[in-house]
Design a protein around this motif. Structure first.
Motif, PDB file in Angstrom:
ATOM      1  N   TYR A   1       6.379 105.968  84.105  1.00  0.00           N
ATOM      2  CA  TYR A   1       6.237 107.075  83.155  1.00  0.00           C
ATOM      3  C   TYR A   1       5.536 106.604  81.879  1.00  0.00           C
TER       4      TYR A   1
ATOM      5  N   HIS B   1       4.977 117.928  90.179  1.00  0.00           N
ATOM      6  CA  HIS B   1       5.121 116.493  90.425  1.00  0.00           C
ATOM      7  C   HIS B   1       6.591 116.070  90.338  1.00  0.00           C
ATOM      8  N   VAL B   2       7.294 116.528  89.301  1.00  0.00           N
ATOM      9  CA  VAL B   2       8.714 116.211  89.129  1.00  0.00           C
ATOM     10  C   VAL B   2       9.507 116.672  90.353  1.00  0.00           C
TER      11      VAL B   2
ATOM     12  N   TRP C   1       2.677 119.066  86.190  1.00  0.00           N
ATOM     13  CA  TRP C   1       3.756 118.112  85.927  1.00  0.00           C
ATOM     14  C   TRP C   1       5.069 118.589  86.556  1.00  0.00           C
ATOM     15  N   GLY C   2       5.368 119.859  86.432  1.00  0.00           N
ATOM     16  CA  GLY C   2       6.579 120.397  87.048  1.00  0.00           C
ATOM     17  C   GLY C   2       6.574 120.233  88.551  1.00  0.00           C
TER      18      GLY C   2
ATOM     19  N   GLN D   1      12.485 116.876  82.144  1.00  0.00           N
ATOM     20  CA  GLN D   1      11.345 116.418  82.938  1.00  0.00           C
ATOM     21  C   GLN D   1      10.736 115.129  82.385  1.00  0.00           C
ATOM     22  N   SER D   2      11.517 114.390  81.594  1.00  0.00           N
ATOM     23  CA  SER D   2      11.191 113.012  81.231  1.00  0.00           C
ATOM     24  C   SER D   2      12.338 112.134  81.739  1.00  0.00           C
ATOM     25  N   PRO D   3      12.179 110.806  81.782  1.00  0.00           N
ATOM     26  CA  PRO D   3      13.238 109.944  82.344  1.00  0.00           C
ATOM     27  C   PRO D   3      14.592 110.132  81.666  1.00  0.00           C
TER      28      PRO D   3
ATOM     29  N   GLY E   1       7.824 116.228  79.559  1.00  0.00           N
ATOM     30  CA  GLY E   1       9.117 116.281  78.885  1.00  0.00           C
ATOM     31  C   GLY E   1       9.010 116.106  77.382  1.00  0.00           C
TER      32      GLY E   1
ATOM     33  N   PRO F   1      15.912 115.887  84.885  1.00  0.00           N
ATOM     34  CA  PRO F   1      15.165 114.726  84.368  1.00  0.00           C
ATOM     35  C   PRO F   1      13.976 114.377  85.250  1.00  0.00           C
ATOM     36  N   TYR F   2      13.457 113.179  85.108  1.00  0.00           N
ATOM     37  CA  TYR F   2      12.297 112.716  85.882  1.00  0.00           C
ATOM     38  C   TYR F   2      12.647 111.397  86.546  1.00  0.00           C
TER      39      TYR F   2
END
Length: 561
Positions: free
Chosen positions: A529, A488-489, A485-486, A441-443, A425, A519-520
């Protein structure tokens, strides 16, 4: 300092700035402070508004206030700032938060390096010079080695294409673009479209002033009470004495609050035990009911139903008219899978004689806006003012509006048509030296925002410092790391109930927007994270490749010296 409009740097050209930051809210202000005052970089900020504040500059609708506790909705990087500023309420209003951010801007002397009233409309990476060229709506053309977007997750307003809106003869306002001198609802017939977190704050305030208020609801909301009020001075004193502990606890938490889930399943409790816990959280107010409930709430529909039933009973016991109460009771999505509104007299407002609820599923959806009002379900509702509280094109919208072009002219808006693709993200493959604070894709929106903002700013600052120490010109996420990463999210959220709701977390509030969780969500949320980002940096920025100046296009991994 900007170049003449239309000019472009030649090979080997010197950048106008070391870094350009887009946005002067919480993120952009701290980013400027970090790059300029910690790394001694030549940085500038382009800000569309005429002042600092970001979301708190633009969102001035009635009832606008923070819904994170004020003692943690602030910068924590400066110990003296934590001690010298005292909030007046548990959830301060917009104007107080804006005063705080103005105070921070003055305290750190940020304004001389912020260019106000300039909206970024285009930015492109030049493979030959390894510089970004950024253009504004005022004709500025500036170049920089790094660009950091600090545009916020909720800043691109969503105004659905209502038929006939342009024919309305009264006044209409989007809540995120509110007139700075306010709106007078006295003796006016007002319609509010939307019942999300913003509308839940605005509706009780508007109802106190308007002659008549009609609320147009598409999806009812689960609300919990804010319990706002003055903070006991002794509580404030104790918090100031314990800010080191508070700062560490919110960093180590799941959502950036001093909250944690109950360490058991609601289905393993007796009805009496769970009711006692629900009452405790309800009476305390705030996000505890959402973010500190039984741990199986987000994973088991059966468990979620038990918790949701408590909230439904609260609605039915508060709203006098049972027909209206049923309209206000959510039935089609699990509790907690949409943004949690905190309310002050929201449900009580529908007991007022001057308030009417028009529900899309039972009364009929909005068909069109006429010159004199709104027609819904075949009936026209005469109005003088329309308030559009339909939220935002969340997380991706603000970035897509910047007109970002990466390597080889690749366009971010096109590449994200099927949903965002990022690494952590914070970076995007194909877009060197571009960092996105609290990007998709971040918190981000699933956390207390200042906690996530500070973590991203500090990580980006150390990354750039690493590059300068090692004489590295560009950093870029690899496609492989981004894909992983995608995946994983998506994998994490697929084990929860979150995808079952038509929420803006899923992009479902925008017609035609790809359905993807934005988001994540863990594992371990903000703290997990944070550790993941630190581990990646400790491993020489695993998943990224660096290049030295003049190696543009080759992007071979280079180890730190």
């Amino acid at each position: 300092m900007t170049t003449a409009q239309g000019s472009a740097p030649g090979a080997g050209a010197k950048a106008d700035f070391d870094a350009i930051i887009i946005g002067a809210g919480f993120s952009g202000m701290y980013m400027l402070h970090s790059l300029r005052d910690k790394l001694d970089m030549n940085a500038t900020v382009f800000e569309a508004g005429d002042g600092v504040g970001g979301t708190w500059y633009w969102n001035r609708y009635p009832g606008a206030r923070c819904d994170s506790d004020s003692y943690i909705y602030c910068y924590t990087f400066d110990k003296n700032l934590l001690q010298e500023w005292t909030w007046s309420e548990r959830y301060p209003e917009q104007d107080e938060i804006l005063r705080y951010l103005e105070h921070c801007a003055e305290r750190f002397d940020l304004k001389p390096d912020i260019q106000f009233g300039k909206r970024v409309v285009g930015m492109a990476f030049d493979d030959s010079t390894e510089l970004w060229t950024v253009r504004t709506d005022k004709g500025d053309v500036a170049t920089a080695r790094f660009v950091i977007t600090a545009v916020g997750a909720l800043s691109a307003a969503n105004t659905p294409p209502f038929k006939g809106l342009e024919t309305f003869k009264g006044k209409w306002y989007h809540t995120s673009q509110w007139p700075h001198d306010g709106v007078d609802f006295t003796a006016r017939r007002v319609g509010v479209i939307g019942t999300g977190a913003t509308a839940v704050q605005a509706i009780p305030e508007i109802a106190q002033q308007a002659k008549h208020l009609t609320v147009f609801q598409r999806t009812p909301a689960f609300c919990v009470p804010a319990r706002n009020g003055r903070v006991d001075p002794e509580v404030t004193k104790a918090r100031k004495a314990d800010y080191e502990g508070i700062r560490q606890r919110i960093k180590d938490s799941f959502f950036g609050f001093e909250l944690s889930f109950l360490p058991k399943a609601v289905l393993d409790t007796t009805p009496e035990e769970r009711e006692q816990e629900f009452d405790r959280m309800w009476d305390a107010g705030g996000f505890a009911f959402w973010l500190a409930n039984y741990q199986d709430m987000f994973f088991s529909k059966e468990a979620n139903d038990v918790i949701a039933d408590y909230l439904k009973r609260k609605i039915r016991s508060t709203v006098n008219d049972p027909v209206v109460a049923e309209k206000l009771t959510p039935k089609n999505y699990p509790y907690g899978t949409k943004r949690q509104p905190l309310d002050t007299n929201y449900f009580e407002t529908f007991n007022k004689k001057n308030v009417l609820l028009v529900d899309a599923s039972t009364d009929g959806p909005i068909e069109e806006i006429t010159p004199t009002g709104i027609r819904a379900g075949g009936k026209e509702h005469p109005l003088d003012i329309i308030v559009v509280a339909t939220g935002f094109d969340a997380l991706t919208g603000p970035l897509k509006k910047l007109g970002i072009k990466g390597r080889g002219g690749r366009m971010l808006a096109q590449e994200w048509e099927l949903g965002p693709q990022t690494y952590l993200g914070v970076a995007i493959a194909g877009y060197p030296n571009l960092f996105t604070i609290t990007g998709p894709q971040s918190p981000s929106v699933l956390s207390n925002m200042p906690v996530s903002i500070e973590q991203h700013v500090e990580w980006i600052t150390e990354c750039i410092a690493h590059m300068r120490r090692n004489k590295l010109s560009t950093i870029e996420a690899t496609a492989q790391a981004q894909d992983a990463w995608g995946a994983h999210v998506a994998e994490i959220v697929s084990s929860t109930l979150m995808p079952g709701a038509n929420s803006w977390y899923m992009g479902a509030n925008i017609d035609g927007k790809a359905r993807r969780f934005l988001p994540y969500l863990g594992p371990e949320g903000v703290s997990g994270y944070r550790r993941k980002c630190a581990e990646i940096a400790d491993k020489g920025y695993e998943g990224f490749v660096f290049a030295r100046q003049g190696q543009g296009g080759t992007m071979q991994p280079i180890a730190a010296e």
